[in-house]
Design a protein around this motif. Structure first.
Motif, PDB file in Angstrom:
ATOM      1  N   LEU A   1      -8.398  -0.173   0.814  1.00 60.95           N
ATOM      2  CA  LEU A   1      -8.934   1.010   0.037  1.00 60.95           C
ATOM      3  C   LEU A   1      -7.995   1.752  -0.475  1.00 60.95           C
ATOM      4  CD1 LEU A   1     -12.001   1.839   2.196  1.00 60.95           C
ATOM      5  CD2 LEU A   1     -11.976   0.419   0.279  1.00 60.95           C
ATOM      6  N   CYS A   2      -6.830   1.622  -0.416  1.00 63.50           N
ATOM      7  CA  CYS A   2      -5.564   2.146  -1.021  1.00 63.50           C
ATOM      8  C   CYS A   2      -5.742   2.436  -2.434  1.00 63.50           C
ATOM      9  CB  CYS A   2      -4.021   1.427  -0.703  1.00 63.50           C
ATOM     10  SG  CYS A   2      -2.828   2.310  -1.577  1.00 63.50           S
ATOM     11  N   ALA A   3      -5.474   3.742  -2.967  1.00 66.08           N
ATOM     12  CA  ALA A   3      -5.588   4.214  -4.255  1.00 66.08           C
ATOM     13  C   ALA A   3      -4.473   3.299  -5.214  1.00 66.08           C
ATOM     14  CB  ALA A   3      -5.666   5.558  -4.471  1.00 66.08           C
ATOM     15  N   ASP A   4      -3.433   3.157  -4.622  1.00 66.94           N
ATOM     16  CA  ASP A   4      -2.342   2.533  -5.325  1.00 66.94           C
ATOM     17  C   ASP A   4      -1.921   1.143  -4.861  1.00 66.94           C
ATOM     18  OD1 ASP A   4      -0.345   2.553  -7.160  1.00 66.94           O
ATOM     19  OD2 ASP A   4       1.075   3.398  -6.020  1.00 66.94           O
TER      20      ASP A   4
ATOM     21  N   THR B   1       0.781  -1.114  -0.148  1.00 64.87           N
ATOM     22  CA  THR B   1       0.058  -0.157   0.025  1.00 64.87           C
ATOM     23  C   THR B   1       0.896   1.486   0.154  1.00 64.87           C
ATOM     24  OG1 THR B   1      -0.029  -0.168   2.382  1.00 64.87           O
ATOM     25  CG2 THR B   1      -1.871  -1.152   1.229  1.00 64.87           C
ATOM     26  N   CYS B   2       0.413   2.475  -0.411  1.00 65.48           N
ATOM     27  CA  CYS B   2       1.270   3.492  -0.549  1.00 65.48           C
ATOM     28  C   CYS B   2       1.355   4.428   0.570  1.00 65.48           C
ATOM     29  CB  CYS B   2       0.551   4.374  -1.763  1.00 65.48           C
ATOM     30  SG  CYS B   2      -0.745   5.471  -1.432  1.00 65.48           S
ATOM     31  N   GLY B   3       0.495   4.490   1.650  1.00 60.58           N
ATOM     32  CA  GLY B   3       0.570   5.050   2.931  1.00 60.58           C
ATOM     33  C   GLY B   3       0.336   6.368   2.730  1.00 60.58           C
ATOM     34  N   ARG B   4      -0.080   7.023   1.716  1.00 58.21           N
ATOM     35  CA  ARG B   4      -0.322   8.492   1.498  1.00 58.21           C
ATOM     36  C   ARG B   4      -1.600   8.900   0.691  1.00 58.21           C
ATOM     37  NH1 ARG B   4       4.729   7.407  -0.949  1.00 58.21           N
ATOM     38  NH2 ARG B   4       4.287   7.154  -3.317  1.00 58.21           N
ATOM     39  N   CYS B   5      -2.475   8.047   0.636  1.00 57.15           N
ATOM     40  CA  CYS B   5      -3.713   8.370   0.032  1.00 57.15           C
ATOM     41  C   CYS B   5      -4.764   8.454   1.187  1.00 57.15           C
ATOM     42  CB  CYS B   5      -4.136   7.297  -1.108  1.00 57.15           C
ATOM     43  SG  CYS B   5      -4.411   5.852  -0.531  1.00 57.15           S
ATOM     44  N   HIS B   6      -6.215   8.748   0.520  1.00 54.63           N
ATOM     45  CA  HIS B   6      -7.179   8.975   1.363  1.00 54.63           C
ATOM     46  C   HIS B   6      -7.614   7.669   2.122  1.00 54.63           C
ATOM     47  CE1 HIS B   6     -10.816  11.242   2.480  1.00 54.63           C
ATOM     48  NE2 HIS B   6     -11.447   9.883   2.725  1.00 54.63           N
ATOM     49  N   GLY B   7      -7.425   6.570   1.397  1.00 53.11           N
ATOM     50  CA  GLY B   7      -7.692   5.220   2.076  1.00 53.11           C
ATOM     51  C   GLY B   7      -6.823   4.928   2.950  1.00 53.11           C
ATOM     52  N   CYS B   8      -5.532   4.996   2.653  1.00 55.70           N
ATOM     53  CA  CYS B   8      -4.514   4.677   3.472  1.00 55.70           C
ATOM     54  C   CYS B   8      -4.427   5.489   4.569  1.00 55.70           C
ATOM     55  CB  CYS B   8      -3.249   4.795   3.148  1.00 55.70           C
ATOM     56  SG  CYS B   8      -2.678   3.429   1.933  1.00 55.70           S
ATOM     57  N   THR B   9      -4.632   6.719   4.734  1.00 51.75           N
ATOM     58  CA  THR B   9      -4.492   8.064   5.713  1.00 51.75           C
ATOM     59  C   THR B   9      -5.600   8.343   6.646  1.00 51.75           C
ATOM     60  OG1 THR B   9      -2.676   8.565   4.220  1.00 51.75           O
ATOM     61  CG2 THR B   9      -3.085   9.945   6.037  1.00 51.75           C
TER      62      THR B   9
HETATM   63 ZN   LIG Z   1      -2.659   4.132  -0.293  1.00 52.42          ZN
END
Ligand SMILES: [Zn+2]
Ligand SMILES: [Zn+2]
Length: 370
Positions: A118-121, A103-111
């Motif tokens: 729900l991570c966008a990436d 997961t990216c850790g810096r999108c709306h889903g993650c953060t």
């Molecule tokens: Zn993410």
């Protein structure tokens, strides 16, 4: 002496939908990024999504790719700072691992939502083209790249590779769906739609969670026989009862017309959501995990309103669901003969045949077998 880190790997590559996978030697990343790892795969289990994708059911996926997203392997090389798992346990060369998507850790889903699924990436298996670095993140290969940010877990010594691999999608998906439902109230009536790997794990989990009555709906008969062994009190065969309305009537009859407290859609398909909602009792919960498809019957919203139902979606699972699914498999080993779900292991070259032949409930690939 440590063996040299491989620069290439054998892989079964999907180049054309529905055609035999092509056995190729693919490059592996020359440099391991911080937090990444290179893993030699011991077992890959095939998921319904892999077969669906192979047949061309997800035409938006860019080819070529290496399929497979349920796998277990052992570390052959580690990037910088990758020497622990998601729980802080040491990871070294030779450690057996299973992992969840990066997961990216810096999108709306993650953060904001703090929901890795729900991570966008999200680095889901079929997003990695086999002709672009890092080339191989899928399970139909001898070696694969484990990207940074993937939630890794050390496999307990007494847990077989095959079980750990199957936890990587099927197991964690079921555990998450039960979590989304808020658990199983003691004595609850639970309907499980589907008798594939998800439906079977779901049947076992419903039983283990204290359900009072478990009804599993699906087919064919050998899968329903396993559902009965794993705790279904009643099975309803979709071959013998092909009419959705008749299946709803069966559930009503079994529950004194009240219906089910919890219904899990692990089947998907055009009528699943329609009939699943009708099977719910007042204040029941309906959890959607299957893919209904474009030609699906509409979910009866009037029934959702009139019975005050809750309809919940559940999407795959994250490393937390994976950890809990490993524990469920380990804890349930005496009650449930998990191995009954798996086919005999075949090599990478046998993967195409495994997609064509649906006899095994879950096909098992052992790359070492060729
Ligand atoms: Zn993410
Ligand atoms: Zn899957």
């Amino acid at each position: 002496m440590t063996p040299p880190v491989p620069k290439t790997t054998r892989a079964a590559v999907l180049r054309e939908y529905g055609k035999p996978l092509s056995m190729e030697e693919l490059p592996l990343p020359a440099e391991l990024a911080p937090g990444s790892a290179l893993v030699r795969l011991d077992r890959t289990t095939l998921c319904g999504t892999d077969a669906h994708l192979w047949r061309g059911g997800m035409p938006f996926v860019q080819l070529p790719i290496v399929l497979g997203h349920e796998m277990a392997g052992r570390v052959v090389a580690l990037g910088a700072g990758a020497d622990t798992d998601a729980l802080g346990r040491p990871v070294a060369t030779g450690t057996r691992l299973v992992w969840s998507e990066a997961t990216c850790g810096r999108c709306h889903g993650c953060t904001v939502l703090r929901e890795p699924v729900l991570c966008a990436d999200r680095g889901y298996g079929f997003r990695q083209r086999a002709d672009r670095s890092p080339f191989v993140t899928g399970g139909l290969a001898e070696y694969c790249y484990l990207p940074p940010g993937a939630g890794r877990l050390v496999i307990p010594d007494d847990l077989p590779d095959t079980w750990a691999a199957a936890a990587g999608c099927a197991g964690k998906t079921v555990v998450r769906a039960f979590d989304r439902a808020g658990g199983v109230p003691r004595g609850a009536v639970v309907v499980v739609q589907g008798a594939g790997p998800l439906g079977l794990f779901g049947t076992a989990l419903a039983r283990a969670s204290g359900a009072g009555l478990v009804i599993t709906i699906g087919g064919p008969s050998h899968r329903l026989a396993l559902a009965s062994r794993w705790g279904a009190d009643v099975v309803i065969s979709v071959d013998e009862v092909p009419e959705p309305g008749e299946r709803v009537a069966r559930v009503a009859a079994l529950t004194g017309t009240r219906g089910a407290d919890l219904v899990f859609d692990f089947a998907g398909g055009p009528t699943a959501n329609y009939e699943g909602v009708l099977m719910c009792a007042q204040r029941g919960r309906y959890v959607v995990v299957g893919l209904a498809g474009a030609d699906a019957l509409a979910m009866p919203a009037d029934v959702v309103m009139g019975r005050e139902l809750q309809v919940l979606g559940s999407l795959n699972g994250d490393v937390s669901d994976l950890a809990r699914s490993l524990r469920f498999l380990a804890d349930g080993r005496d009650r449930f003969d998990w191995d009954a779900m798996f086919g005999a292991p075949v090599g990478l070259a046998g993967a195409t045949a495994a997609f064509e032949d649906l006899t095994a409930i879950k096909a098992v690939i052992a790359p070492e077998l060729g």
